[in-house]
Every structure is written in structure tokens, then in C-alpha cells.
Design a protein around this motif. Sequence first.
Motif, PDB file in Angstrom:
ATOM      1  N   ALA A   1      -1.760  -2.206  -1.002  1.00 44.04           N
ATOM      2  CA  ALA A   1      -1.203  -1.754   0.276  1.00 44.04           C
ATOM      3  C   ALA A   1      -1.947  -0.529   0.795  1.00 44.04           C
ATOM      4  O   ALA A   1      -2.176  -0.398   1.998  1.00 44.04           O
ATOM      5  CB  ALA A   1       0.280  -1.450   0.115  1.00 44.04           C
ATOM      6  N   SER A   2      -2.342   0.347  -0.092  1.00 44.47           N
ATOM      7  CA  SER A   2      -3.021   1.595   0.303  1.00 44.47           C
ATOM      8  C   SER A   2      -4.379   1.351   0.956  1.00 44.47           C
ATOM      9  O   SER A   2      -4.919   2.247   1.611  1.00 44.47           O
ATOM     10  CB  SER A   2      -3.187   2.502  -0.909  1.00 44.47           C
ATOM     11  OG  SER A   2      -3.972   1.872  -1.899  1.00 44.47           O
ATOM     12  N   MET A   3      -4.938   0.174   0.821  1.00 47.75           N
ATOM     13  CA  MET A   3      -6.227  -0.158   1.426  1.00 47.75           C
ATOM     14  C   MET A   3      -6.090  -0.521   2.905  1.00 47.75           C
ATOM     15  O   MET A   3      -7.079  -0.530   3.632  1.00 47.75           O
ATOM     16  CB  MET A   3      -6.868  -1.327   0.669  1.00 47.75           C
ATOM     17  CG  MET A   3      -7.174  -1.023  -0.777  1.00 47.75           C
ATOM     18  SD  MET A   3      -7.617  -2.490  -1.731  1.00 47.75           S
ATOM     19  CE  MET A   3      -9.155  -2.946  -0.962  1.00 47.75           C
ATOM     20  N   CYS A   4      -4.883  -0.816   3.334  1.00 50.07           N
ATOM     21  CA  CYS A   4      -4.648  -1.311   4.695  1.00 50.07           C
ATOM     22  C   CYS A   4      -4.349  -0.168   5.660  1.00 50.07           C
ATOM     23  O   CYS A   4      -3.970   0.927   5.261  1.00 50.07           O
ATOM     24  CB  CYS A   4      -3.503  -2.313   4.678  1.00 50.07           C
ATOM     25  SG  CYS A   4      -3.904  -3.778   3.700  1.00 50.07           S
ATOM     26  N   ASP A   5      -4.493  -0.463   6.940  1.00 46.61           N
ATOM     27  CA  ASP A   5      -4.249   0.530   7.983  1.00 46.61           C
ATOM     28  C   ASP A   5      -2.770   0.787   8.213  1.00 46.61           C
ATOM     29  O   ASP A   5      -2.394   1.865   8.647  1.00 46.61           O
ATOM     30  CB  ASP A   5      -4.904   0.074   9.294  1.00 46.61           C
ATOM     31  CG  ASP A   5      -6.406  -0.045   9.165  1.00 46.61           C
ATOM     32  OD1 ASP A   5      -7.054   0.940   8.769  1.00 46.61           O
ATOM     33  OD2 ASP A   5      -6.934  -1.139   9.440  1.00 46.61           O
ATOM     34  N   ALA A   6      -1.948  -0.206   7.947  1.00 50.67           N
ATOM     35  CA  ALA A   6      -0.496  -0.070   8.149  1.00 50.67           C
ATOM     36  C   ALA A   6       0.231  -0.925   7.119  1.00 50.67           C
ATOM     37  O   ALA A   6      -0.287  -1.935   6.660  1.00 50.67           O
ATOM     38  CB  ALA A   6      -0.116  -0.516   9.558  1.00 50.67           C
ATOM     39  N   VAL A   7       1.432  -0.475   6.777  1.00 47.40           N
ATOM     40  CA  VAL A   7       2.287  -1.217   5.849  1.00 47.40           C
ATOM     41  C   VAL A   7       3.609  -1.488   6.561  1.00 47.40           C
ATOM     42  O   VAL A   7       4.210  -0.584   7.152  1.00 47.40           O
ATOM     43  CB  VAL A   7       2.542  -0.410   4.556  1.00 47.40           C
ATOM     44  CG1 VAL A   7       3.526  -1.143   3.655  1.00 47.40           C
ATOM     45  CG2 VAL A   7       1.237  -0.144   3.824  1.00 47.40           C
ATOM     46  N   VAL A   8       4.049  -2.730   6.518  1.00 48.07           N
ATOM     47  CA  VAL A   8       5.318  -3.130   7.114  1.00 48.07           C
ATOM     48  C   VAL A   8       6.203  -3.677   6.003  1.00 48.07           C
ATOM     49  O   VAL A   8       5.785  -4.562   5.252  1.00 48.07           O
ATOM     50  CB  VAL A   8       5.116  -4.207   8.206  1.00 48.07           C
ATOM     51  CG1 VAL A   8       6.452  -4.728   8.707  1.00 48.07           C
ATOM     52  CG2 VAL A   8       4.279  -3.668   9.350  1.00 48.07           C
TER      53      VAL A   8
END
Length: 81
Positions: free
Chosen positions: A50-57
Motif C-alpha cells: 500500500a505504501s508504494m501507491c499514491d492513495a489508499v482507500v
Amino acid sequence: MELLYQEADIYVGIRSCSEFIAGKKKGIFDFSIWIERPGYPLDESCKIKASMCDAVVLNDGTLEDLAGKAGDLVAEFNLGE
């Protein structure tokens, strides 16, 4: 991945960390979103974090809740056309 983006605007379900990093580095995609369902295990084939992505939903409510979060994300990051 480059061929995929010639035909589609989104790629759902990328699992390869090296493919994700290469695509991000090359600018093949503009934005990455991690959708997480608390209480459900992550598929072992997924090597992205998740930390690699621009946003977490967090998908932790109803379908209507998720649609609202998607709308908020579009507004917050100016993702609309």
C-alpha cells in the motif's frame, strides 16, 4: 504494461512489484490507488505494498460508501477529466 495502456485507461490488479516500479519510473501511469478491505487477507501473489501507491482507500463499508470515497479521491487529486 505499455501495450495495455494503449488500449485502456486503467490497469486493475497489478501484482508484480518490478512491473509496478518500472511502469511508475517510465511514467506509463499517472496515479496508483491501493484498495484495501480490512479483515480480508492479501492475496499472496500480490507483491506490491500500500505504501508504494499514491492513495489508499479503505473498502470498509457499503458499495455506496466506496463510491463516495472514490468521488472524494477524484476531487482531492483532481483526477477527473
